[in-house]
Design an enzyme around this catalytic site. Structure first.
Site, mmCIF file in Angstrom:
data_model
loop_
_atom_site.group_PDB
_atom_site.id
_atom_site.type_symbol
_atom_site.label_atom_id
_atom_site.label_comp_id
_atom_site.label_asym_id
_atom_site.label_seq_id
_atom_site.Cartn_x
_atom_site.Cartn_y
_atom_site.Cartn_z
ATOM 1 N N SER A 1 35.206 62.316 70.701
ATOM 2 C CA SER A 1 36.139 62.959 69.769
ATOM 3 C C SER A 1 35.658 64.303 69.217
ATOM 4 C CB SER A 1 36.436 62.004 68.615
ATOM 5 O OG SER A 1 35.247 61.743 67.922
ATOM 6 N N ASN B 1 36.371 58.956 79.588
ATOM 7 C CA ASN B 1 36.331 57.998 78.468
ATOM 8 C C ASN B 1 37.701 57.793 77.853
ATOM 9 O OD1 ASN B 1 33.566 56.995 77.338
ATOM 10 N ND2 ASN B 1 33.223 59.006 78.249
ATOM 11 N N TYR C 1 39.734 67.569 74.554
ATOM 12 C CA TYR C 1 39.855 66.405 73.670
ATOM 13 C C TYR C 1 41.329 66.144 73.343
ATOM 14 C CZ TYR C 1 39.896 63.774 69.319
ATOM 15 O OH TYR C 1 40.184 62.856 68.345
ATOM 16 N N LEU D 1 32.437 68.891 59.215
ATOM 17 C CA LEU D 1 32.147 69.761 58.075
ATOM 18 C C LEU D 1 31.592 68.998 56.870
ATOM 19 C CD1 LEU D 1 32.225 72.505 56.670
ATOM 20 C CD2 LEU D 1 34.578 71.984 55.975
HETATM 21 N N1 UFG Z 1 32.781 73.551 60.445
HETATM 22 C C1 UFG Z 1 31.812 74.430 60.006
HETATM 23 N N2 UFG Z 1 30.515 74.011 60.006
HETATM 24 C C2 UFG Z 1 30.144 72.765 60.422
HETATM 25 C C3 UFG Z 1 31.148 71.871 60.846
HETATM 26 C C4 UFG Z 1 32.457 72.310 60.861
HETATM 27 O O1 UFG Z 1 32.100 75.564 59.649
HETATM 28 O O2 UFG Z 1 28.933 72.442 60.408
HETATM 29 C C5 UFG Z 1 34.177 73.984 60.423
HETATM 30 C C6 UFG Z 1 34.839 73.897 61.783
HETATM 31 O O3 UFG Z 1 34.624 75.047 62.531
HETATM 32 C C7 UFG Z 1 36.287 73.668 61.384
HETATM 33 C C8 UFG Z 1 36.197 72.889 60.087
HETATM 34 O O4 UFG Z 1 34.887 73.104 59.591
HETATM 35 O O5 UFG Z 1 36.878 74.906 61.108
HETATM 36 C C9 UFG Z 1 36.396 71.415 60.263
HETATM 37 O O6 UFG Z 1 35.564 70.987 61.342
HETATM 38 P P1 UFG Z 1 35.287 69.459 61.661
HETATM 39 O O7 UFG Z 1 34.309 69.460 62.801
HETATM 40 O O8 UFG Z 1 34.938 68.726 60.440
HETATM 41 O O9 UFG Z 1 36.678 68.906 62.147
HETATM 42 P P2 UFG Z 1 37.672 69.512 63.237
HETATM 43 O O10 UFG Z 1 38.666 70.321 62.483
HETATM 44 O O11 UFG Z 1 36.990 70.116 64.398
HETATM 45 O O12 UFG Z 1 38.282 68.183 63.806
HETATM 46 C C10 UFG Z 1 39.521 67.807 63.447
HETATM 47 C C11 UFG Z 1 39.673 66.353 63.830
HETATM 48 C C12 UFG Z 1 39.800 66.235 65.308
HETATM 49 C C13 UFG Z 1 40.803 67.216 65.840
HETATM 50 C C14 UFG Z 1 40.470 68.611 65.435
HETATM 51 C C15 UFG Z 1 41.489 69.591 65.990
HETATM 52 O O13 UFG Z 1 38.553 65.603 63.395
HETATM 53 O O14 UFG Z 1 40.222 64.923 65.630
HETATM 54 O O15 UFG Z 1 40.461 68.665 64.051
HETATM 55 O O16 UFG Z 1 40.936 70.867 66.133
HETATM 56 F F1 UFG Z 1 40.781 67.178 67.181
#
Ligand code: UFG
Length: 324
Positions: free
Chosen positions: A76, A91, A140, A189
């Protein structure tokens, strides 16, 4: 009901198992423990099996009757999917097909499928409802959309009943039940910023500060994992009443930028979050905010954790003293 929770040792799956048990259901967890935690399986027995191994899947169904399956087993991570697409299709698509075929062999006709906001790709409207175009921008999201299509086809061909729940950003924890978010490596995040707060020697990286958003950082819709769990119970009830394949978007309907989440975390914890600018992460859309009107209207679902501070508080409770 007796429910098979595939991926019930993971973050969302374990919270769903807890809520199903609390509502009087019998829970059996299937998990290969590749990313899940044995300690998170607390509300029913664990069958260690792999959805890519059809023999172990058949063994999990043999001699037991499940009224429905809830399916959380998946790769994911958006970024990882960009560099390892075969793993994601194997997967998430082949594994799910194996599970659906095992269900068919063993006469299980209902499934709740863990889907994602990533099926939509870059939004063309400020709130994303279920009719929004589906154009995933990473493997994904594409892998989850393929499964949604398979479920729709299976409804027509085999009468399979299904509900796809498209989570926006799952967050928060249930520390009092000994479960919370714990991935290794961690990419999300909120856990990353709480870890940075606990260990100032490893500052948070903020991925991209030049997005077309008010402060230049990505905007996301954070929804509490227990609110997501509640939606699964409602999805099961909905399937009892309604044949066919259904899909619902689950979010709070409010977006927070990365910098806003950092500020809220500082207020909740009373600590400074040290962070540094980093390049954009591949596959990240600038803004993702849900309209959950359909879930409200049809499932009667409404989130109880509506503020980012409430969500962060529960995540902080977990991160201060994780049980695993
Ligand atoms: N981010 C940071 N630093 C970090 C981690 C994340 O700046 O250490 C940012 C990411 O770039 C993003 C935001 O924080 O802009 C949120 O990131 P996450 O990794 O927490 O979550 P995502 O938005 O990537 O993931 C979510 C859902 C997924 C979905 C995705 C779609 O968890 O299921 O959005 O883009 F696929």
């Amino acid at each position: 009901m007796h429910l098979l929770v595939c991926g019930g040792a993971g973050y969302v799956g374990s919270h769903v198992a807890k809520v199903l048990y609390a509502r009087g259901h019998r829970v059996t967890v299937l998990d290969n423990l590749s990313t899940g935690h044995r300690e998170a399986v607390r509300w029913g027995p664990l069958i260690q099996a792999d959805i890519l191994d059809t023999a172990s899947l058949d063994a999990a169904f043999q001699g037991r009757h499940y009224d429905a399956v809830l399916h959380f087993c998946a790769r994911s991570l958006v970024g990882e999917s960009m560099v390892a697409p075969y793993d994601y299709y194997e997967n998430n698509v082949v594994g799910t097909l194996n599970l659906l075929q095992a269900m068919r062999r063993h006469d299980v006709e209902r499934i709740v499928f863990s889907s994602t906001a990533a099926v939509f790709g870059n939004p063309v409207s400020s709130l994303i409802d279920e009719d929004h175009p589906k154009a995933p921008i990473n493997p994904y999201g594409a892998s989850k959309l393929i499964v949604e299509r398979i479920l729709a086809d299976a409804a027509h061909a085999y009468g399979l009943r299904s509900v796809c729940l498209r989570y926006f950003n799952a967050a928060g924890a249930s520390a009092e039940d000994g479960i919370g978010e714990c991935h290794e490596p961690e990419t999300h995040l909120i856990p990353n910023l709480l870890r940075a707060l606990i260990n100032p020697a490893a500052p948070l990286k903020v991925f991209g500060q030049d997005y077309p958003t008010p402060d230049g950082t990505c905007v996301r819709d954070y929804v509490h994992v227990l609110d997501l769990a509640d939606a699964h119970v409602r999805a099961l009830e909905h399937m009892e009443r309604t044949p066919g394949a259904h899909a619902f978007n689950l979010g709070n309907g409010t977006g927070f930028s990365v910098l806003q989440v950092i500020q809220a975390a500082e207020q909740v914890t009373g600590h400074r979050v040290l962070f540094e600018a980093a390049p954009r992460r591949a596959g990240d859309p600038p803004v993702l905010v849900a309209s959950s009107q359909r879930a409200r209207d049809v499932l009667g679902w409404s989130p109880t954790y509506t503020g980012i501070a409430d969500i962060l508080r529960t995540a902080w409770d977990w991160h201060r003293a994780p049980a695993f």
